[in-house]
Design a protein around this motif. Sequence first.
Motif, PDB file in Angstrom:
ATOM      1  N   ARG A 223       0.831  -1.203   0.000  1.00 12.22           N
ATOM      2  CA  ARG A 223       0.000   0.000   0.000  1.00 12.22           C
ATOM      3  C   ARG A 223       0.868   1.257   0.000  1.00 12.22           C
ATOM      4  N   VAL A 224       2.020   1.200   0.659  1.00 16.85           N
ATOM      5  CA  VAL A 224       2.941   2.341   0.662  1.00 16.85           C
ATOM      6  C   VAL A 224       3.389   2.627  -0.768  1.00 16.85           C
ATOM      7  N   GLY A 225       3.739   1.576  -1.507  1.00 17.17           N
ATOM      8  CA  GLY A 225       4.168   1.750  -2.889  1.00 17.17           C
ATOM      9  C   GLY A 225       3.067   2.284  -3.789  1.00 17.17           C
ATOM     10  N   GLU A 226       1.845   1.792  -3.587  1.00 19.03           N
ATOM     11  CA  GLU A 226       0.706   2.274  -4.382  1.00 19.03           C
ATOM     12  C   GLU A 226       0.427   3.740  -4.073  1.00 19.03           C
ATOM     13  N   ARG A 227       0.497   4.101  -2.798  1.00 20.62           N
ATOM     14  CA  ARG A 227       0.257   5.490  -2.412  1.00 20.62           C
ATOM     15  C   ARG A 227       1.372   6.388  -2.967  1.00 20.62           C
TER      16      ARG A 227
ATOM     17  N   LEU B 269      10.024   6.040 -14.785  1.00 18.04           N
ATOM     18  CA  LEU B 269      10.680   6.197 -13.507  1.00 18.04           C
ATOM     19  C   LEU B 269      10.401   5.048 -12.568  1.00 18.04           C
ATOM     20  N   GLU B 270      11.299   4.904 -11.613  1.00 21.38           N
ATOM     21  CA  GLU B 270      11.169   3.954 -10.514  1.00 21.38           C
ATOM     22  C   GLU B 270      10.676   4.753  -9.318  1.00 21.38           C
ATOM     23  N   ILE B 271       9.696   4.227  -8.598  1.00 20.21           N
ATOM     24  CA  ILE B 271       9.141   4.924  -7.439  1.00 20.21           C
ATOM     25  C   ILE B 271       9.339   4.057  -6.203  1.00 20.21           C
ATOM     26  N   LYS B 272       9.913   4.642  -5.177  1.00 24.05           N
ATOM     27  CA  LYS B 272      10.102   3.971  -3.897  1.00 24.05           C
ATOM     28  C   LYS B 272       9.510   4.881  -2.819  1.00 24.05           C
ATOM     29  N   GLY B 273       8.510   4.384  -2.123  1.00 23.53           N
ATOM     30  CA  GLY B 273       7.864   5.167  -1.081  1.00 23.53           C
ATOM     31  C   GLY B 273       8.219   4.672   0.309  1.00 23.53           C
ATOM     32  N   THR B 274       8.109   5.578   1.278  1.00 22.90           N
ATOM     33  CA  THR B 274       8.339   5.216   2.669  1.00 22.90           C
ATOM     34  C   THR B 274       7.521   6.123   3.582  1.00 22.90           C
TER      35      THR B 274
ATOM     36  N   ARG C 205      12.168   8.884  -4.786  1.00 25.55           N
ATOM     37  CA  ARG C 205      12.009   8.407  -3.410  1.00 25.55           C
ATOM     38  C   ARG C 205      11.021   9.357  -2.730  1.00 25.55           C
ATOM     39  N   ILE C 206       9.833   8.853  -2.444  1.00 23.33           N
ATOM     40  CA  ILE C 206       8.788   9.682  -1.843  1.00 23.33           C
ATOM     41  C   ILE C 206       8.712   9.333  -0.368  1.00 23.33           C
ATOM     42  N   VAL C 207       8.964  10.340   0.474  1.00 20.17           N
ATOM     43  CA  VAL C 207       8.996  10.151   1.926  1.00 20.17           C
ATOM     44  C   VAL C 207       7.757  10.769   2.563  1.00 20.17           C
ATOM     45  N   SER C 208       7.463  10.329   3.785  1.00 21.41           N
ATOM     46  CA  SER C 208       6.288  10.829   4.526  1.00 21.41           C
ATOM     47  C   SER C 208       5.010  10.636   3.722  1.00 21.41           C
ATOM     48  N   VAL C 209       4.845   9.444   3.151  1.00 12.87           N
ATOM     49  CA  VAL C 209       3.726   9.209   2.235  1.00 12.87           C
ATOM     50  C   VAL C 209       2.353   9.359   2.892  1.00 12.87           C
ATOM     51  N   TYR C 210       2.260   9.229   4.214  1.00 13.30           N
ATOM     52  CA  TYR C 210       0.960   9.344   4.882  1.00 13.30           C
ATOM     53  C   TYR C 210       0.728  10.723   5.507  1.00 13.30           C
ATOM     54  N   GLU C 211       1.610  11.660   5.247  1.00 13.40           N
ATOM     55  CA  GLU C 211       1.490  13.007   5.822  1.00 13.40           C
ATOM     56  C   GLU C 211       0.875  13.976   4.809  1.00 13.40           C
ATOM     57  N   ARG C 212       0.513  15.158   5.295  1.00 14.73           N
ATOM     58  CA  ARG C 212      -0.081  16.193   4.429  1.00 14.73           C
ATOM     59  C   ARG C 212       0.945  16.836   3.500  1.00 14.73           C
ATOM     60  N   HIS C 213       2.229  16.731   3.860  1.00 14.51           N
ATOM     61  CA  HIS C 213       3.285  17.364   3.063  1.00 14.51           C
ATOM     62  C   HIS C 213       4.393  16.361   2.732  1.00 14.51           C
ATOM     63  N   PRO C 214       4.074  15.336   1.914  1.00 14.66           N
ATOM     64  CA  PRO C 214       5.132  14.406   1.516  1.00 14.66           C
ATOM     65  C   PRO C 214       6.166  15.131   0.646  1.00 14.66           C
ATOM     66  N   ARG C 215       7.330  14.534   0.548  1.00 16.51           N
ATOM     67  CA  ARG C 215       8.397  15.099  -0.283  1.00 16.51           C
ATOM     68  C   ARG C 215       8.907  14.029  -1.225  1.00 16.51           C
ATOM     69  N   VAL C 216       9.374  14.472  -2.375  1.00 14.48           N
ATOM     70  CA  VAL C 216       9.957  13.554  -3.354  1.00 14.48           C
ATOM     71  C   VAL C 216      11.401  13.973  -3.592  1.00 14.48           C
ATOM     72  N   PHE C 217      12.285  12.976  -3.547  1.00 16.43           N
ATOM     73  CA  PHE C 217      13.684  13.172  -3.888  1.00 16.43           C
ATOM     74  C   PHE C 217      13.880  12.522  -5.250  1.00 16.43           C
ATOM     75  N   ILE C 218      14.288  13.316  -6.224  1.00 13.81           N
ATOM     76  CA  ILE C 218      14.483  12.826  -7.588  1.00 13.81           C
ATOM     77  C   ILE C 218      15.978  12.615  -7.785  1.00 13.81           C
ATOM     78  N   MET C 219      16.355  11.345  -8.049  1.00 15.07           N
ATOM     79  CA  MET C 219      17.764  10.980  -8.103  1.00 15.07           C
ATOM     80  C   MET C 219      18.066  10.166  -9.354  1.00 15.07           C
ATOM     81  N   THR C 220      19.310  10.227  -9.770  1.00 13.05           N
ATOM     82  CA  THR C 220      19.768   9.373 -10.861  1.00 13.05           C
ATOM     83  C   THR C 220      21.091   8.719 -10.471  1.00 13.05           C
ATOM     84  N   CYS C 221      21.330   7.566 -11.082  1.00 10.00           N
ATOM     85  CA  CYS C 221      22.560   6.803 -10.873  1.00 10.00           C
ATOM     86  C   CYS C 221      23.511   7.150 -12.013  1.00 10.00           C
ATOM     87  N   PRO C 222      24.740   7.402 -11.783  1.00  9.09           N
ATOM     88  CA  PRO C 222      25.527   7.330 -10.563  1.00  9.09           C
ATOM     89  C   PRO C 222      25.697   8.680  -9.865  1.00  9.09           C
ATOM     90  N   GLU C 223      25.038   9.723 -10.366  1.00  5.84           N
ATOM     91  CA  GLU C 223      25.223  11.054  -9.792  1.00  5.84           C
ATOM     92  C   GLU C 223      24.811  11.121  -8.319  1.00  5.84           C
TER      93      GLU C 223
END
Length: 140
Positions: A28-32, A70-75, A104-122
Motif C-alpha cells: 500500500r505504501v508503494g501504491e500510495r 521512472l522507478e518509485i520507492k515510497g516510505t 524516493r517519496i517520503v512521509s507518504v501518509y502526511e499532508r506534506h510528503p516530499r519527493v527526492f528525484i535521483m539518478t545513478c551514478p550522480e
Amino acid sequence: MTEVEIPLTEEEYSALNEQYPRDLQSARVGERATALAKIYFKRRSPGCSFRTPQRGADLKVEHNGETEQLEIKGTEAPDISWAKIKVSSTQSHELLSNGMPLYRIVSVYERHPRVFIMTCPEDFEMIPEPRWSVRARRKP
C-alpha cells in the motif's frame, strides 16, 4: 538530487486516505507513493498522461512532448532511509543504471510528503546483495 514538497489539498489527502489507508501492507505504501507521483506530475504538467511502463519501471509519463519512465520507492519515514531502498529486479537495475530517475517519496501518509528525484551514478550507487528465496519443501 532534487527535493520537492508535495503539499496536499484537503480533498487530495482525504482521497488518498480512502483509497490507500495506512495499514501493515507495505504494498500500500508503494501504491500510495505512485499516486503521489501522479499528483506531482499533474501539477507540473496539467496535460500529462500516464501509460503502461516497460518492465522494470513503475510509471511512464508523457508530458511536454516527452516520455519519461521512472522507478518509485515510497516510505512512511520522514527521510530517505537509504538502507531500506532495494532494487529487486534485473530490469529495474538496468534501467536505473542507464539513467532512469528514481523517485524516493517520503512521509507518504502526511499532508506534506516530499519527493527526492535521483539518478545513478550522480546521486546513488547500487550495491549487489545476495538474496535467497524460501519455498515449501516438496515431499517425496
